[in-house]
Design a protein around this motif. Structure first.
Motif, PDB file in Angstrom:
ATOM      1  N   GLY A  69      -2.067  -4.911  -2.011  1.00  0.00           N
ATOM      2  CA  GLY A  69      -1.000  -5.854  -1.883  1.00  0.00           C
ATOM      3  C   GLY A  69      -1.318  -6.723  -0.783  1.00  0.00           C
ATOM      4  N   HIS A  70      -0.385  -6.652   0.179  1.00  0.00           N
ATOM      5  CA  HIS A  70      -0.619  -8.035   1.378  1.00  0.00           C
ATOM      6  C   HIS A  70      -1.217  -7.105   2.661  1.00  0.00           C
ATOM      7  CE1 HIS A  70       1.818 -10.670  -0.765  1.00  0.00           C
ATOM      8  NE2 HIS A  70       2.821  -9.873  -0.865  1.00  0.00           N
ATOM      9  N   PRO A  71      -1.786  -7.777   3.459  1.00  0.00           N
ATOM     10  CA  PRO A  71      -2.646  -7.302   4.527  1.00  0.00           C
ATOM     11  C   PRO A  71      -1.903  -6.547   5.490  1.00  0.00           C
ATOM     12  CG  PRO A  71      -3.118  -9.771   4.400  1.00  0.00           C
ATOM     13  CD  PRO A  71      -1.776  -9.345   3.533  1.00  0.00           C
ATOM     14  N   MET A  72      -2.479  -5.414   6.156  1.00  0.00           N
ATOM     15  CA  MET A  72      -2.032  -4.907   7.368  1.00  0.00           C
ATOM     16  C   MET A  72      -2.793  -5.450   8.719  1.00  0.00           C
ATOM     17  SD  MET A  72      -0.012  -2.409   6.300  1.00  0.00           S
ATOM     18  CE  MET A  72       0.187  -1.427   4.945  1.00  0.00           C
ATOM     19  N   VAL A  73      -1.918  -5.640   9.653  1.00  0.00           N
ATOM     20  CA  VAL A  73      -2.592  -6.148  10.875  1.00  0.00           C
ATOM     21  C   VAL A  73      -2.543  -5.004  11.949  1.00  0.00           C
ATOM     22  CG1 VAL A  73      -2.432  -7.718  12.935  1.00  0.00           C
ATOM     23  CG2 VAL A  73      -1.671  -8.428  10.656  1.00  0.00           C
ATOM     24  N   VAL A  74      -3.662  -4.613  12.422  1.00  0.00           N
ATOM     25  CA  VAL A  74      -3.840  -3.413  13.209  1.00  0.00           C
ATOM     26  C   VAL A  74      -4.466  -3.978  14.542  1.00  0.00           C
ATOM     27  CG1 VAL A  74      -4.734  -1.022  13.765  1.00  0.00           C
ATOM     28  CG2 VAL A  74      -4.142  -1.825  11.149  1.00  0.00           C
ATOM     29  N   GLU A 162       9.513  -5.991   2.962  1.00  0.00           N
ATOM     30  CA  GLU A 162      10.490  -6.341   2.196  1.00  0.00           C
ATOM     31  C   GLU A 162      10.340  -6.302   0.694  1.00  0.00           C
ATOM     32  OE1 GLU A 162      13.021  -6.891   3.566  1.00  0.00           O
ATOM     33  OE2 GLU A 162      12.904  -7.985   5.453  1.00  0.00           O
ATOM     34  N   SER A 163       9.057  -5.569   0.232  1.00  0.00           N
ATOM     35  CA  SER A 163       8.811  -5.496  -1.149  1.00  0.00           C
ATOM     36  C   SER A 163       8.597  -4.038  -1.362  1.00  0.00           C
ATOM     37  CB  SER A 163       7.716  -6.454  -1.733  1.00  0.00           C
ATOM     38  OG  SER A 163       6.420  -6.289  -0.878  1.00  0.00           O
ATOM     39  N   GLY A 164       9.175  -3.082  -0.471  1.00  0.00           N
ATOM     40  CA  GLY A 164       9.147  -1.715  -0.772  1.00  0.00           C
ATOM     41  C   GLY A 164       7.729  -1.017  -0.138  1.00  0.00           C
ATOM     42  N   SER A 165       7.013  -1.668   0.612  1.00  0.00           N
ATOM     43  CA  SER A 165       5.903  -1.140   1.057  1.00  0.00           C
ATOM     44  C   SER A 165       5.053  -0.144   0.385  1.00  0.00           C
ATOM     45  CB  SER A 165       6.524  -0.184   2.286  1.00  0.00           C
ATOM     46  OG  SER A 165       6.959  -0.739   3.440  1.00  0.00           O
ATOM     47  N   PRO A 166       4.528  -0.615  -0.812  1.00  0.00           N
ATOM     48  CA  PRO A 166       3.868   0.001  -1.729  1.00  0.00           C
ATOM     49  C   PRO A 166       2.534   0.464  -1.154  1.00  0.00           C
ATOM     50  CG  PRO A 166       3.976  -2.370  -2.436  1.00  0.00           C
ATOM     51  CD  PRO A 166       4.818  -2.178  -1.429  1.00  0.00           C
ATOM     52  N   SER A 167       1.764  -0.210  -0.245  1.00  0.00           N
ATOM     53  CA  SER A 167       0.465  -0.024   0.339  1.00  0.00           C
ATOM     54  C   SER A 167       0.547   0.766   1.516  1.00  0.00           C
ATOM     55  CB  SER A 167      -0.282  -1.204   0.621  1.00  0.00           C
ATOM     56  OG  SER A 167      -0.287  -1.965  -0.586  1.00  0.00           O
ATOM     57  N   LEU A 168       1.746   1.305   2.148  1.00  0.00           N
ATOM     58  CA  LEU A 168       1.814   1.720   3.578  1.00  0.00           C
ATOM     59  C   LEU A 168       1.111   3.049   3.484  1.00  0.00           C
ATOM     60  CD1 LEU A 168       2.241   0.992   6.350  1.00  0.00           C
ATOM     61  CD2 LEU A 168       4.989   1.613   6.042  1.00  0.00           C
ATOM     62  N   ARG A 169       1.964   3.880   2.613  1.00  0.00           N
ATOM     63  CA  ARG A 169       1.717   5.233   2.703  1.00  0.00           C
ATOM     64  C   ARG A 169       0.190   5.860   2.408  1.00  0.00           C
ATOM     65  NH1 ARG A 169       5.209   9.658   2.653  1.00  0.00           N
ATOM     66  NH2 ARG A 169       3.623  10.937   1.284  1.00  0.00           N
ATOM     67  N   PRO A 170      -0.374   5.101   1.191  1.00  0.00           N
ATOM     68  CA  PRO A 170      -1.878   5.181   1.207  1.00  0.00           C
ATOM     69  C   PRO A 170      -2.579   4.743   2.263  1.00  0.00           C
ATOM     70  CG  PRO A 170      -0.970   4.311  -0.702  1.00  0.00           C
ATOM     71  CD  PRO A 170       0.220   4.123   0.230  1.00  0.00           C
ATOM     72  N   PHE A 171      -2.158   3.564   3.124  1.00  0.00           N
ATOM     73  CA  PHE A 171      -2.852   3.187   4.298  1.00  0.00           C
ATOM     74  C   PHE A 171      -2.965   4.071   5.315  1.00  0.00           C
ATOM     75  CE2 PHE A 171      -3.448   0.715   8.061  1.00  0.00           C
ATOM     76  CZ  PHE A 171      -4.778   0.058   7.811  1.00  0.00           C
ATOM     77  N   LEU A 172      -1.549   4.739   5.624  1.00  0.00           N
ATOM     78  CA  LEU A 172      -1.471   5.682   6.621  1.00  0.00           C
ATOM     79  C   LEU A 172      -2.348   6.996   6.431  1.00  0.00           C
ATOM     80  CD1 LEU A 172       2.416   5.773   7.298  1.00  0.00           C
ATOM     81  CD2 LEU A 172       0.665   4.447   8.596  1.00  0.00           C
ATOM     82  N   GLN A 173      -2.438   7.321   5.238  1.00  0.00           N
ATOM     83  CA  GLN A 173      -3.151   8.542   4.771  1.00  0.00           C
ATOM     84  C   GLN A 173      -4.826   8.138   5.013  1.00  0.00           C
ATOM     85  OE1 GLN A 173      -1.630   8.881   0.873  1.00  0.00           O
ATOM     86  NE2 GLN A 173      -0.075  10.255   1.334  1.00  0.00           N
TER      87      GLN A 173
END
Length: 461
Positions: A69-74, A162-173
């Motif tokens: 989806g959209h980028p993560m900034v780390v 704001e769109s449900g964080s669909p990429s967040l859990r996979p990114f954390l994992q």
């Protein structure tokens, strides 16, 4: 130089640099980073790049990580011997519709004078760009005084909240080892009341379900079939009405498994807040609390689970009258969870409950809409007490430990995937109009928010 002297210098830097800090925020707010609208995909990336460049200029090792989806900034500061902390916020914003209800264009932000003081007006001002930048400005002032950023910091700013964080859990994992710290700081919350800071220590989980009851293969004439054929609206209504008993308790089998009573110490803290349920309801045109008998109002909105019908439809609801037995009826139902309630067990219990009301020649169809566990933080961690004292010092009012009726799934994800609690501290106010036209963030919240983070960082170093 003593830490107290350094802190006073940092606070002075924040005060003297407030105008420049607000100009940086206005630049950030002008980027229409609406994550739910594909037309703004490039804008979301522009916001990520702006943030990366800003953090890099401060001395962070900052990168953009692409996702489906959209980028993560780390970003990371230099390693040291301090307690590792992860700071989380999101740089995407809500859509602006209805546009005609905005007094000013939502992505032409400005500082406005209001009867309640100066505010920063624009989409994302409070949710969450303004709050996120309280972190960044505190880090900036810290570096100006200390000559270096605080060590052992990880910053994680996402573009899909704001769109449900669909990429967040996979990114954390996928990046768990690189992101793991001892405690997460989340800024996407608010104060208990104007001028009274708070640390949110528990969040309710969430289960969403949509149910469709199917009856005959077409709408039926109620004169010809009424009293003989099954009516899906009647079936669904009976099932939904039976979700609670006369005492306001949810009737699903095993629903309260894992629900924990409020600890005495926290109960005393909440009682000291003097929450006025009639005033709270009066703001929305109501006055009489309902809910489970024997529970205080704050227990019901923070510490007890709920079952609510969010929408129901079926049959004919247009102008005039049409005497039909509808072929189907549907409803959307949500459950807020507390303690150790299991979202999937709640989902299955709800489905079994509905099925028990469905006749043999009808059927129920279910559609899940997300599920997350509740989050309860361990306030025995000394960091919570230190942060509470820091907030009290800044705002001149005793900081409160509070609950939240809503759900912030990232806190549960940090606990489940990274094994760490979260400290939720934000400076939003009830009238910030987040998700609505004319969103704003008080200049006081922005200024004192950054000062608060400077105090908290000093207390935790």
């Amino acid at each position: 130089m003593a830490d107290s002297d350094k802190l006073e210098q940092i606070l002075a830097r924040l005060d003297s640099g407030l105008e420049q800090a607000m100009q940086r925020l206005l630049t950030f707010l002008a980027i229409p980073s609406i994550s739910t609208d594909p037309a703004h995909k490039g804008d979301v990336r522009d916001a990520a790049e702006w943030l990366r460049d800003e953090l890099t200029s401060l001395g962070f090792d900052a990168d953009i990580h692409d996702t489906p989806g959209h980028p993560m900034v780390v970003a990371r500061s230099q390693p040291g011997d301090a307690r590792p902390l992860l700071f989380y916020g999101h740089y995407d914003v809500q859509p602006v519709d209805p546009l005609d209800l905005w007094d000013k264009p939502p992505f032409q932000p400005e500082i406005q004078d209001t009867p309640q003081g100066k505010v920063i007006r624009g989409r994302g001002a409070a949710d969450d760009k303004g709050q996120l930048m309280t972190f960044v400005e505190a880090f900036r002032a810290w570096k100006e005084v200390h000559g270096a950023l605080p060590s052992d910091l990880i910053l994680l700013f996402e573009g899909e909240e704001e769109s449900g964080s669909p990429s967040l859990r996979p990114f954390l994992q996928d990046h768990a080892e690189d992101l793991r710290a001892s405690l997460a700081m989340i800024c996407d919350t608010g104060m208990y009341a104007d001028g009274r800071p708070a640390i949110t220590t528990q969040l309710r989980g969430l289960v969403g379900e949509e149910v469709v009851i199917h009856g005959a293969d077409r709408d039926l004439h109620s004169g010809s079939f009424g009293g003989l054929a099954a009516n899906p609206i009647m079936i669904l209504s009976r099932a939904l009405a039976a979700l609670k008993d006369d005492n306001g308790r949810v009737t699903l089998e095993g629903f309260y498994d894992g629900v924990e009573e409020l600890p005495d110490a926290l109960r005393k803290d909440w009682e000291a807040l003097n929450f006025d349920a009639a005033d709270f309801l009066g703001r929305v045109g109501l006055k009489t609390p309902i809910g489970e008998k024997g529970r205080t109002p704050l227990e019901m909105v923070w510490n007890q689970p709920t079952a609510e019908i969010n929408g129901i439809a079926g049959g004919y609801a247009g102008d005039g009258f049409k005497t039909v037995l509808p072929a189907q009826a549907r409803a959307k139902v949500s459950f807020r969870l507390t303690g150790k309630q299991d979202p999937e067990r709640i989902r299955q219990a709800f489905r079994a409950h509905v099925e028990s009301f469905v006749p043999q020649d009808c059927r129920a169809e279910f559609h899940p809409h997300g599920g997350s566990r509740a989050s309860v933080m361990d306030t025995s961690d000394q960091a919570f007490g230190a942060a509470k004292e820091a907030l009290t010092s800044e705002w001149g009012r005793d900081a409160a430990y509070i609950g939240a009726g809503g759900s912030i799934p990232i806190a549960g994800d940090f606990k489940e995937i990274l094994g760490m609690d979260s400290m939720l501290i934000g400076f939003g106010r009830d009238d910030d109009r987040i998700h609505s036209p004319n969103e704003k963030y008080n200049v006081e919240s922005f200024a004192k928010g950054a000062r608060s983070w400077a105090r908290i960082l000093t207390a935790l170093r």
